[in-house]
Scaffold this active site. Structure first.
Site, PDB file in Angstrom:
ATOM      1  N   MET A   1       0.819  -1.217   0.000  1.00 59.69           N
ATOM      2  CA  MET A   1       0.000   0.000   0.000  1.00 59.69           C
ATOM      3  C   MET A   1       0.848   1.260   0.000  1.00 59.69           C
ATOM      4  SD  MET A   1      -3.060   0.779  -0.349  1.00 59.69           S
ATOM      5  CE  MET A   1      -4.055  -0.453  -1.153  1.00 59.69           C
TER       6      MET A   1
ATOM      7  N   ARG B   1       2.555   4.297  -2.678  1.00 57.85           N
ATOM      8  CA  ARG B   1       1.886   5.236  -3.588  1.00 57.85           C
ATOM      9  C   ARG B   1       1.134   4.515  -4.699  1.00 57.85           C
ATOM     10  NH1 ARG B   1       6.946   7.400  -2.880  1.00 57.85           N
ATOM     11  NH2 ARG B   1       7.094   9.510  -2.066  1.00 57.85           N
ATOM     12  N   ILE B   2       1.791   3.518  -5.329  1.00 60.11           N
ATOM     13  CA  ILE B   2       1.165   2.870  -6.499  1.00 60.11           C
ATOM     14  C   ILE B   2      -0.004   1.992  -6.052  1.00 60.11           C
ATOM     15  CG2 ILE B   2       1.559   1.437  -8.546  1.00 60.11           C
ATOM     16  CD1 ILE B   2       4.516   2.352  -8.474  1.00 60.11           C
TER      17      ILE B   2
ATOM     18  N   THR C   1       2.983  -5.760 -11.640  1.00 56.34           N
ATOM     19  CA  THR C   1       3.712  -4.646 -12.268  1.00 56.34           C
ATOM     20  C   THR C   1       4.825  -4.170 -11.325  1.00 56.34           C
ATOM     21  OG1 THR C   1       2.102  -3.088 -11.335  1.00 56.34           O
ATOM     22  CG2 THR C   1       1.754  -3.783 -13.626  1.00 56.34           C
TER      23      THR C   1
ATOM     24  N   ARG D   1       7.905  -6.174  -9.287  1.00 53.92           N
ATOM     25  CA  ARG D   1       9.176  -6.756  -9.719  1.00 53.92           C
ATOM     26  C   ARG D   1       8.937  -8.247  -9.928  1.00 53.92           C
ATOM     27  NH1 ARG D   1      10.540  -2.503 -11.086  1.00 53.92           N
ATOM     28  NH2 ARG D   1      12.321  -1.245 -10.425  1.00 53.92           N
TER      29      ARG D   1
ATOM     30  N   GLU E   1      14.641 -10.950 -15.994  1.00 56.30           N
ATOM     31  CA  GLU E   1      14.728 -10.007 -17.125  1.00 56.30           C
ATOM     32  C   GLU E   1      16.185  -9.844 -17.540  1.00 56.30           C
ATOM     33  OE1 GLU E   1      12.732  -6.262 -16.373  1.00 56.30           O
ATOM     34  OE2 GLU E   1      11.010  -7.277 -15.502  1.00 56.30           O
TER      35      GLU E   1
ATOM     36  N   HIS F   1       7.752  -4.656 -19.497  1.00 55.14           N
ATOM     37  CA  HIS F   1       8.180  -3.728 -18.436  1.00 55.14           C
ATOM     38  C   HIS F   1       7.990  -2.270 -18.873  1.00 55.14           C
ATOM     39  CE1 HIS F   1      10.954  -3.366 -14.684  1.00 55.14           C
ATOM     40  NE2 HIS F   1      10.049  -2.401 -14.720  1.00 55.14           N
TER      41      HIS F   1
HETATM   42  C1  DGY Z   1      10.488   1.641 -11.659  1.00 51.31           C
HETATM   43  O1  DGY Z   1      10.672   2.866 -11.718  1.00 51.31           O
HETATM   44  O2  DGY Z   1      10.898   0.968 -10.716  1.00 51.31           O
HETATM   45  C2  DGY Z   1       9.752   1.033 -12.786  1.00 51.31           C
HETATM   46  O3  DGY Z   1       9.834  -0.339 -12.784  1.00 51.31           O
HETATM   47  C3  DGY Z   1      10.214   1.654 -14.085  1.00 51.31           C
HETATM   48  O4  DGY Z   1       9.288   1.426 -15.049  1.00 51.31           O
END
Ligand code: DGY
Length: 327
Positions: A157, A159-160, A239, A241, A270, A288
């Site tokens: 929880m 910002r994103i 989204t 890691r 990756e 990504h």
């Molecule tokens: C980050 O900033 O950590 C993102 O994965 C970049 O897209």
């Protein structure tokens, strides 16, 4: 000969950042369309006072050693900084900075795009139209999963995670969340969030979206036990890691129907992608691109550049990851 501090940029960033760097630093850039190789990185950092690094660069003790004693700042062009050996940098008194805030909404948008794509089988639909050249309406064609009114579980929880949750209000979703510690009651109420332990969240949610940073504690946070505990028609979105999810187990979960579908923007190894994932139609695979809008990348470039410039010229910086080195 200029007396500006010497910096190395490991890959060209948007002009908004490059311009700022050139005004007050002696800039060397790895000019290429491909990521820098290890050998090029080690050679490029030699004698530099600052490094502007990408999340694809492993910046460890060897790189810091190769830079030499003059290295003062590593500015990461990302909010995540798991590619940098933070303990080593701190030990050497090197300031590390990142780009928080500016990519929050863009990344949450992409997590939603992935969620829609996986739930409503958008990629499969596009492929069907292209390969057949026809559109045959049918009562059972590409049936997906309802988003409106479903339960979204947000793991992490920050910002994103919060931005992800805010968007769910428009779709009348019930919102569960898990984080290291529960939010203050006022904030929970404002966002209509209910705290759950991770096992409970995984058992109850129709959609699970991951927004935790990669740390020792979050590596393989989602493994066999977790995936087996999810609903059979659940969708997992990552989204954050890649290493947060055990990718090999995810392949089994998607193949054997432990969960219905997944949307991934990040991968465990990756730039490699687990080959078995490529064979599955119930996973949406994105390259990504969470923060990849023109305006966000420009803001990240400005922030990463100004972190570097401020730190080198003034010794302070708005976004330090290890502020203890400034004391
Ligand atoms: C980050 O900033 O950590 C993102 O994965 C970049 O897209």
């Amino acid at each position: 000969m200029s007396s500006y501090p010497k910096i190395f940029v490991t890959r060209r960033i948007p002009e908004e950042g490059m311009r700022l760097l050139r005004t007050s630093c002696t800039v060397e850039v790895h000019e290429s369309d491909r990521p820098i190789t290890r050998r090029e990185l080690l050679a490029g950092v030699d004698g530099q006072e600052g490094i502007l690094a990408m999340l694809t660069d492993t910046v460890d003790a060897e790189v810091m050693e190769a830079a030499g004693k003059g290295l003062r700042v590593i500015s990461n062009y990302a909010v995540g900084f798991n590619n940098i050996d933070l303990a080593e940098a701190t030990k050497r008194g090197i300031l590390v900075t990142n780009t928080p805030g500016v990519l929050t909404e863009t990344t949450a948008d992409l997590a939603w795009a992935g969620m829609f794509a996986a739930a409503r089988r958008i990629v499969e639909g596009d492929r069907l139209v292209r390969t057949t050249g026809r559109v045959e309406w049918g009562p059972m064609v590409l049936l997906g999963h309802e988003i409106t009114g479903a339960t979204l579980g947000v793991v992490g929880m920050g910002r994103i995670g919060r931005a992800m949750a805010r968007r769910a209000h428009g779709f009348a979703m019930s919102l569960l969340y898990n984080s290291r510690s529960p939010l203050p009651a006022g904030e929970e109420g404002e966002l209509h969030l209910t705290f759950r332990s991770l096992p409970d969240l995984l058992r109850e949610a129709d959609f699970v979206s991951l927004h935790v940073p990669l740390t020792q504690g979050t590596r393989h946070l989602i493994g066999e036990k977790e995936l087996r505990s999810m609903k059979h028609d659940a969708v997992l979105i990552n989204t954050a890691r890649g290493e947060v999810v055990d990718e090999k187990v995810l392949v089994r979960a998607l193949t054997e129907g432990w969960i219905a579908a997944s949307a991934l923007d990040v991968y465990e190894r990756e730039p490699e992608v687990e080959p078995a994932l490529l064979q599955l139609s119930n996973v949406v695979l994105l390259p990504h691109i969470g923060s990849a809008s023109r305006s966000t990348r420009a803001k990240m470039a400005e922030m990463a550049a100004s972190n570097l410039v401020e730190a080198l010229h003034r010794g302070t910086v708005p976004h330090p990851v290890n502020p203890e080195v400034l004391r």
